[in-house]
Scaffold this active site. Structure first.
Site, PDB file in Angstrom:
ATOM      1  N   CYS A 132     -43.757  17.188  -7.876  1.00  0.00           N
ATOM      2  CA  CYS A 132     -43.271  16.049  -8.486  1.00  0.00           C
ATOM      3  C   CYS A 132     -43.163  16.407 -10.045  1.00  0.00           C
ATOM      4  O   CYS A 132     -44.459  16.508 -10.691  1.00  0.00           O
ATOM      5  CB  CYS A 132     -44.099  14.909  -8.377  1.00  0.00           C
ATOM      6  N   CYS A 144       2.909  27.584  -8.256  1.00  0.00           N
ATOM      7  CA  CYS A 144       2.462  27.318  -9.539  1.00  0.00           C
ATOM      8  C   CYS A 144       3.181  25.864 -10.149  1.00  0.00           C
ATOM      9  O   CYS A 144       4.271  26.020  -9.657  1.00  0.00           O
ATOM     10  CB  CYS A 144       2.719  28.437 -10.446  1.00  0.00           C
ATOM     11  N   CYS A 189      -4.298  28.122 -16.883  1.00  0.00           N
ATOM     12  CA  CYS A 189      -4.950  29.571 -16.699  1.00  0.00           C
ATOM     13  C   CYS A 189      -4.687  30.267 -17.977  1.00  0.00           C
ATOM     14  O   CYS A 189      -5.290  31.032 -18.585  1.00  0.00           O
ATOM     15  CB  CYS A 189      -4.071  30.144 -15.673  1.00  0.00           C
ATOM     16  N   CYS A 238      -7.356  31.785 -20.447  1.00  0.00           N
ATOM     17  CA  CYS A 238      -7.423  33.101 -20.579  1.00  0.00           C
ATOM     18  C   CYS A 238      -7.412  33.646 -22.076  1.00  0.00           C
ATOM     19  O   CYS A 238      -8.045  34.432 -22.696  1.00  0.00           O
ATOM     20  CB  CYS A 238      -6.717  34.080 -19.639  1.00  0.00           C
ATOM     21  N   CYS A 289      -6.083  42.402 -17.775  1.00  0.00           N
ATOM     22  CA  CYS A 289      -6.807  41.434 -16.769  1.00  0.00           C
ATOM     23  C   CYS A 289      -7.932  42.263 -16.523  1.00  0.00           C
ATOM     24  O   CYS A 289      -7.963  43.280 -15.884  1.00  0.00           O
ATOM     25  CB  CYS A 289      -6.160  41.018 -15.608  1.00  0.00           C
ATOM     26  N   CYS A 307     -12.111  38.563 -14.255  1.00  0.00           N
ATOM     27  CA  CYS A 307     -13.181  37.537 -14.565  1.00  0.00           C
ATOM     28  C   CYS A 307     -13.185  36.506 -13.399  1.00  0.00           C
ATOM     29  O   CYS A 307     -14.093  35.856 -13.120  1.00  0.00           O
ATOM     30  CB  CYS A 307     -13.403  37.384 -15.900  1.00  0.00           C
ATOM     31  N   CYS A 362      -7.430  26.703 -12.413  1.00  0.00           N
ATOM     32  CA  CYS A 362      -6.142  26.481 -11.794  1.00  0.00           C
ATOM     33  C   CYS A 362      -6.303  25.355 -11.010  1.00  0.00           C
ATOM     34  O   CYS A 362      -7.203  25.251  -9.917  1.00  0.00           O
ATOM     35  CB  CYS A 362      -5.692  27.480 -11.147  1.00  0.00           C
TER      36      CYS A 362
HETATM   37  S1  SF4 Z   1      -9.172  37.232 -14.101  1.00  0.00           S
HETATM   38 FE1  SF4 Z   1      -7.830  38.418 -15.575  1.00  0.00          FE
HETATM   39  S2  SF4 Z   1      -6.211  36.961 -15.989  1.00  0.00           S
HETATM   40 FE2  SF4 Z   1      -7.399  35.417 -15.091  1.00  0.00          FE
HETATM   41  S3  SF4 Z   1      -8.729  34.763 -16.979  1.00  0.00           S
HETATM   42 FE3  SF4 Z   1      -9.863  36.561 -16.293  1.00  0.00          FE
HETATM   43  S4  SF4 Z   1      -8.957  38.113 -17.496  1.00  0.00           S
HETATM   44 FE4  SF4 Z   1      -7.536  36.521 -17.628  1.00  0.00          FE
END
Ligand code: SF4
Ligand SMILES: Cc1cc2nc3c(=O)[nH]c(=O)nc-3n(C[C@H](O)[C@H](O)[C@H](O)COP(=O)(O)OP(=O)(O)OC[C@H]3O[C@@H](n4cnc5c(N)ncnc54)[C@H](O)[C@@H]3O)c2cc1C
Ligand SMILES: Cc1cc2nc3c(=O)[nH]c(=O)nc-3n(C[C@H](O)[C@H](O)[C@H](O)COP(=O)(O)O)c2cc1C
Lengths: 417, 441
Positions: free
Chosen positions: A137, A345, A351, A355, A378, A381, A388
């Site tokens: 606690c 989309c 997105c 990014c 890309c 990450c 999204c």
């Molecule tokens: S996964 Fe790729 S495209 Fe998506 S945010 Fe990360 S670096 Fe950018």
């Protein structure tokens, strides 16, 4: 239909869903309703010495997240505020009527051997199936050298556990506080003291918010606030990590664990079990929705286990632990790249800006709000797929391996060229 | 007046209900939920779809964060009549039509309702987010106190110019005051909004002051540094075209829908507005819909709209059309009227409309016929100004063919919508300001 029977250090229940020690298990009335609803067991609201504590008003604060109530719950309540004798009589009566359910008594008394040795036999006499020692606690009780004040010092954890073990033959579960830097120190101390199991997590020290008119932390008691204990969906990630950390710790030697913190549906329960929990406990979700949620928890867990071919909880327990590795053991040669499904989309651009502003400038805008991934940029990450709003519109596509598996640890071991 | 055209068909309570706010404002709780539905898009399509370019995700995020004042300011800084627009804009073909959630299939964010929530907050508290820059010494004349004129006036006053609006009618607002359906701008919202807008200071209004000749325009040019024309449409299309006389058009009971609506809007007591028992409205635009809806709400028993083409061709939006059709208005498509019959008992008054519906002749009894087949710019300022497709020709910033004369709103090209008029007024103000403040000008 999967077999959901559960066994936590010898404490058996028909299903793994126990109500955690908290208001839902405060008295006979609630507990009977819970057991009638189908809960596999209860950990009774923590018992202490007489005279009982006094609680304040109000007691709860909550975080609403974008219209969703109680994403996190914060309380400044103490342990049971009813006389010990009343609780004991009720415990006895409930256990007599529900021999098949797990009825566990949670205890918290001052940190002296006499106190602990005195209360244990009194409670044992009710016929309970075991004890849970509340070393967790985070407010109110620790100021009186109980709860987290004990749980934060491994030596005390070990010592008190030893006292209790010396006073009873019933299984003893030690409930751990998350308000420590290394949960393993607490867990190992419990094990050294002879605990039959650990349960975790108790609540996380928190201030849930500030009333900007009254300039006081929330919840307010006559214009003032204090820190409380945070629980509910928001704390699940913290709980899972601590559980898994103990689950894979060699020194813990597979000591049974009862997992809790943010469990709302069968799915979170399965996650805890997959990371090593023998059973789970629930508090906030029951406080938010009532006891009948256990119906869909039981049904959902069973359906999922059937679909995966898991016959018993033992088939699931710890299955994800083997994949819980140290960062240095992850494969550096593995790559994924974001892929945007243009048919799905809706053109919100979240997105792109995520990014562009905060990641790797890897999503280009083409005319007509067509967002496309620049594969060379890309790094995989995963940020874009999280922001999204459309399910499965952005997926992370594993790439063909271009190099052999190598972890950071392996790379460090390689002789310099 | 004809026996069947009478006032006070409905009791006061029913009338009050019929002309009250058609869409109740959002409660704070509903607004919070709705605001949370906004994805806060990057490069949001709704902004592009708003003629005044309101930062829609920006204001909605402020609502979600409980900063209603900030939300209101965000709206009003782009669209000073954001309160009216929140009520009258056909959002389904503007911002909400572009909302990505429409594409996602879960219904657009209710941008109009949220906009009203925020602007009401600002106006109900009489907050004035904008202040006037020091007087520049420049004076600008504006002709017409409709949405275009008012938006231009505010933007100029804010930049420190002195503004005088010349308005032919006794009250400001243009079609916000005399045209738009009463239940869209319920109560006296149009006037309250104007009073708030004028709170910026520096705007004078000359009522009952038409500028209706080339000479009057010349005088204005001579006495002011710039002139903005925002006269709207002065003309209403007739059924008789040139030599083709439409038999019966001059009968009693036949009138322009805009005149009927103006009478209704001007009446403090709707029970004083006469309406027929059987009303026929000719046309397929929003004016026709509004006339039909309001005739019905005044108590007309049978209201029929005659539109010469199919539902998809109507200039009224699908939303407006369905609203009418579910409000007891009958719409006949492919319906071409060719003459009106006079009443046997009262030969000067209309009794029926002769119409071909999909080629089949039909007779529709009517004691009131409202014509809504279009309005046009009637060029009261003569041919001193170049026209384009019958309206005052302007460049993208609103400059006309005459030096120092600008124009916008319904009297220039573009959709006839309140929000477009506001955008024109704002754009012209910026052009006037830029042109006047140029060194050497
Ligand atoms: S996964 Fe790729 S495209 Fe998506 S945010 Fe990360 S670096 Fe950018
Ligand atoms: C019945 C009806 C319903 C409508 N409903 C909607 C709706 O729901 N939503 C929507 O977005 N739009 C609607 N509209 C269109 C919208 O009202 C107009 O597009 C908008 O008002 C145009 O603004 P404006 O300033 O250009 O002209 P107006 O609003 O017409 O204002 C022109 C002003 O100039 C004055 N004036 C005219 N000539 C002179 C002169 N010679 N000298 C001095 N003053 C003069 C007029 O008296 C008037 O005040 C509707 C129109 C009608 C007719
Ligand atoms: C109001 C409240 C009171 C609590 N009281 C106790 C208690 O007396 N003893 C205890 O061990 N834990 C107590 N807890 C912690 C819960 O048992 C549990 O560990 C924690 O809430 C995490 O689970 P959850 O996310 O399902 O709520 C309390 C929690 C709440 C919300």
């Amino acid at each position: 239909m999967a077999d959901l029977r559960c066994n936590v250090a010898g404490i058996r229940s028909p299903n793994p869903f126990w109500l955690a020690s908290a208001p839902p298990t405060d008295k006979e009335y609630n507990v009977r309703r819970a057991l009638a609803a189908g809960w596999g067991g209860v950990v009774w609201k923590t018992l202490g010495e007489d005279p009982p504590v006094v609680n304040v008003s109000s007691r709860y604060g909550a975080v609403s997240y974008h219209g969703k109530r109680v994403a996190g719950l914060n309380n400044i309540e103490l342990i049971s505020d009813r006389p010990l004798a009343v609780n004991l009589a009720e415990l006895k009566s409930v256990k007599r009527d529900y021999p098949d359910r797990a009825i566990v008594a949670s205890l918290m008394v001052p940190c002296t051997e006499d106190s602990w040795r005195a209360i244990v036999p009194l409670v044992e006499e009710t016929g309970v199936d075991g004890f849970e020692l509340n070393f967790g606690c985070p407010h109110g009780m620790s100021e009186r050298n109980m709860g987290a004040a004990v749980g934060q010092v491994p030596e005390y954890v070990e010592m008190v556990t030893r006292w209790v073990k010396a006073s009873t033959n019933l299984p003893v579960i030690v409930k751990l506080t998350p308000n420590v830097t290394d949960i393993r120190a607490s867990g190992r101390a419990a094990k050294r003291g002879g605990a039959d199991a650990v349960s975790l997590i108790n609540t996380v020290q928190s201030i849930v918010g500030v009333d900007l008119d009254a300039m006081s932390p929330l919840p307010m008691v006559d214009g003032q606030g204090t820190h409380g204990g945070y629980c509910g969906p928001a704390v699940k990630p913290i709980a899972l990590r601590m559980l898994a950390e103990l689950g894979r710790d060699a020194e813990m030697g597979g000591l049974p664990m009862s997992g809790m913190g943010g469990i709302e549906t069968w799915r979170e329960a399965a996650e805890f079990i997959a990371l090593g929990a023998s059973g789970v406990q629930v508090c906030t979700a029951a406080m938010h929705h009532g006891f009948r949620i256990v119906e869909d928890m039981i049904g959902g867990l069973s359906n999922w286990m059937d679909s995966k071919g898991y016959a018993t909880l033992d088939d699931v327990r710890g299955r994800a632990l083997r994949n819980f590795v140290h960062w240095g053991d992850l494969n550096l040669a593995f790559e994924t790249k974001a892929h945007i499904d243009h048919d799905a989309c809706i053109g919100c651009g979240k997105c792109h800006v995520a990014c562009e502003d905060t990641a790797h400038q890897a999503i280009a805008i083409e005319p007509g709000r067509r967002y496309t991934v620049i594969e060379e940029e890309c790094v995989g990450c995963n940020l874009c797929s999280h922001v999204c709003p459309v399910d499965d519109c952005i997926t992370m596509v594993p790439q063909e391996a271009t190099a052999t598996r190598q972890s950071w640890a392996e790379r460090m071991r390689e002789p310099a060229e | 007046m004809h026996a069947r055209i009478e006032a006070g068909r409905l009791d006061a309570a029913t009338l009050a209900r019929n002309f009250a706010d058609a869409h109740a404002p959002l409660t704070p709780a509903r607004a919070a939920v709705e605001a949370d539905r906004c994805y806060y898009c990057y490069d949001a399509p709704c902004i592009e779809a708003c003629p005044t370019g309101i930062d829609i995700p920006g204001f909605i995020r402020r609502i979600a964060a409980h900063d209603l004042k900030g939300a209101g300011e965000t709206i009003l800084s782009a669209n000073i009549l954001g309160g009216s627009c929140a009520r009258v804009c056909p959002t389904e073909i503007l911002c909400e039509g572009a909302c990505v959630r429409t594409l996602a299939g879960d219904g657009a964010v209710e941008i109009g309702a949220l906009q009203r929530h925020a602007t009401d907050h600002v106006m109900e508290r009489g907050l004035q987010p904008f202040s006037r820059a020091p007087f520049t010494g420049r004076r600008i004349a504006i002709v017409g106190a409709g949405p275009a004129g008012l938006a231009c006036a505010h933007a100029l006053a804010m930049r420190g110019h002195g503004v005088t609006i010349f308005e032919a009618r006794p009250r400001p607002g243009g079609l916000n005051e005399y045209g738009v359906a009463a239940y869209k701008l319920a109560g006296d919202f149009a006037q309250e909004e104007i009073a708030w807008l004028l709170g910026i200071g520096g705007i004078e209004l000359a009522y009952d002051h038409p500028i209706a000749s080339p000479a009057a325009l010349s005088t204005l040019r001579a006495t002011h540094d710039a002139v903005f024309l925002a006269l709207g449409h002065g003309g209403v299309r007739a059924l008789s075209a040139g030599a083709n006389e439409f038999p019966g058009e001059s009968l009693g009971g036949v009138e322009d829908a805009v005149a009927f609506i103006a009478r209704l809007r001007s009446a403090a007591d709707k029970a004083s507005v006469p309406v027929g028992d059987r009303v026929v409205v000719i046309g397929g635009g929003n004016t026709a819909i509004d006339a039909a809806m309001q005739a019905s709400r005044l108590g007309a028993r049978e209201v029929t709209m005659l539109y010469r083409r199919g539902p998809g061709d109507m200039s009224a939006t699908a939303f407006e059309r369905e609203w009418a059709q579910t409000s007891g208005i009958q719409i006949l498509f492919d319906a071409v009227p060719h003459s009106f019959d006079a009443d046997d008992d009262e030969p000067g008054h209309v009794a029926a409309v002769n119409v071909f519906v999909r080629g089949e002749p039909r007779v529709i009894a009517a004691d009131m016929v409202l014509k809504a087949i279009g309005q046009f710019y009637d060029a009261p300022l003569g041919d001193t100004l170049a026209l384009e497709s019958g309206r005052i020709a302007v460049d993208p910033e609103g400059r006309t063919s005459l030096q120092g004369v600008y124009a916008g709103g319904d009297c220039t090209k573009g959709a006839d919508l309140t929000v477009v008029a506001v955008a024109d007024g704002k754009r012209a103000a910026i052009a006037i300001h830029t042109d006047l403040m140029q060194p050497g000008s």
